[in-house]
Design a protein around this motif. Structure first.
Motif, short mmCIF file in Angstrom:
data_model
loop_
_atom_site.label_atom_id
_atom_site.label_comp_id
_atom_site.label_asym_id
_atom_site.label_seq_id
_atom_site.Cartn_x
_atom_site.Cartn_y
_atom_site.Cartn_z
N GLY A 108 -1.40 -4.75 12.71
CA GLY A 108 -0.68 -4.31 11.52
C GLY A 108 0.21 -5.40 10.92
N ALA A 109 0.16 -6.60 11.47
CA ALA A 109 1.03 -7.69 10.99
C ALA A 109 0.64 -8.17 9.60
CB ALA A 109 1.01 -8.86 11.97
N GLY A 110 -0.61 -7.88 9.19
CA GLY A 110 -1.05 -8.29 7.86
C GLY A 110 -2.10 -9.39 7.89
N LYS A 111 -2.64 -9.67 9.07
CA LYS A 111 -3.59 -10.78 9.20
C LYS A 111 -4.85 -10.54 8.35
CE LYS A 111 -3.78 -10.23 13.71
NZ LYS A 111 -2.94 -9.03 13.86
N SER A 112 -5.44 -9.35 8.52
CA SER A 112 -6.66 -9.08 7.74
C SER A 112 -6.36 -8.96 6.25
CB SER A 112 -7.34 -7.80 8.25
OG SER A 112 -7.75 -7.97 9.60
N THR A 113 -5.20 -8.39 5.93
CA THR A 113 -4.82 -8.27 4.51
C THR A 113 -4.69 -9.65 3.88
OG1 THR A 113 -3.65 -6.21 5.01
CG2 THR A 113 -3.10 -7.29 2.93
N PHE B 276 0.88 -1.18 0.00
CA PHE B 276 0.00 0.00 0.00
C PHE B 276 0.91 1.22 0.00
CE2 PHE B 276 -2.69 -3.15 2.35
CZ PHE B 276 -3.71 -3.24 1.43
N ALA C 138 2.35 -4.53 3.33
CA ALA C 138 1.44 -5.11 4.31
C ALA C 138 1.65 -6.63 4.36
CB ALA C 138 0.00 -4.78 3.96
#
Ligand SMILES: Nc1ncnc2c1ncn2[C@@H]1O[C@H](COP(=O)(O)OP(=O)(O)O)[C@@H](O)[C@H]1O
Ligand SMILES: [Mg+2]
Length: 249
Positions: A44-49, A18, A23
């Protein structure tokens, strides 16, 4: 070339940027048929991404995302992916508060029927059967006549899981189900997700370590968009990097 895999979900070398910020950064995870997997990691680790990539909401810049070894999730759109049998539960419940539990379940079933049946609100005998089965499974049999708005936070989350189950997903992605739950609701949720594994492949993102412990499954720790550690909870909990970036804070 498509790699040969028996995995239900096969993510390899995924990167998502991004505005130059990565991400996801060379993320690889794979889930076996019927597996229950917990994914933890700091904000912010990228789990949802990662879930966004699996559901087609976000396209990776690089990497592979395969469903059942043959469906390329990086080219299919969100509807096609949902129709393949990948269901997602977001953190915030989307239960309709002015409808009863039963009506919310009916609405979820409508997604499986033809538009004509949906308009006519025709419920087949098997629809009633599956609604009752699901209600019992998520512990809401006694609450079928209650309004969505009258449910506890935990019950709303279970109803939403029930609504997902009516769409008969092969894979369930569950983002932070225990957030805001009481301790007893948290444990019930862990039991519910454990009971779904086997029949479904389940990936659950969660912060609550007691919940993750109750799941008793393999854990993947994400940090800065990549996998920091993977294995049993005792295994990843004793990893020094994991302690530094996540557990020890
Ligand atoms: N649509 C987006 N646009 C810009 N940045 C985003 C977007 N989605 C996520 N991010 C950023 O990517 C990083 C990973 O976010 P996320 O996947 O939500 O983390 P987690 O779920 O592990 O808390 C965060 O720094 C977040 O701010
Ligand atoms: Mg998140």
């Amino acid at each position: 070339m498509i790699p040969v895999t028996r995995s239900v979900l096969y993510l390899d070398g995924l990167s998502v940027s991004f505005d130059g910020f990565k991400a996801l950064n060379n993320l690889s995870i794979d889930l076996a048929p019927g597996e229950l997997r917990a994914v933890i990691g700091p904000n912010g680790a990228g789990k949802s991404t990662m879930m966004d990539v699996v559901t087609g909401k976000t396209r990776p810049d690089e990497g592979t995302a395969l469903f059942l070894g043959s469906h390329d999730l990086t080219v299919l759109d969100e509807t096609e992916i949902a129709n393949l049998g990948i269901g997602r539960k977001f953190q915030k419940p989307s239960v309709i508060e002015t409808l009863t539990v039963e009506e919310n379940l009916e609405l979820a079933l409508a997604g499986n029927r033809s538009p004509w049946q949906a308009i006519m609100q025709i419920l087949r005998p098997q629809d009633h059967r599956s609604m009752n089965e699901v209600a019992s499974r998520v512990g809401l049999t006694d609450a079928l006549d209650q309004l969505g708005g009258a449910l506890s936070h935990g019950q709303k989350q279970w109803l939403e899981i029930g609504m997902l189950l009516l769409q008969e997903p092969k894979v369930l992605l569950v983002d932070e189900p225990a957030a805001g739950m009481t301790d007893s609701e948290t444990l019930k949720t862990a039991e519910l997700l454990k009971s779904l594994a086997g029949e479904h492949t389940v990936m659950v993102v969660e912060h609550d370590m007691e919940f993750v412990e109750a799941l008793g499954c393999k854990v993947t720790v994400l940090h800065e968009g990549r996998v920091l550690a993977e294995g049993s909870l005792p295994h990843v909990s004793s990893n020094n990097e994991v302690i530094d970036v996540y557990l020890g804070r």
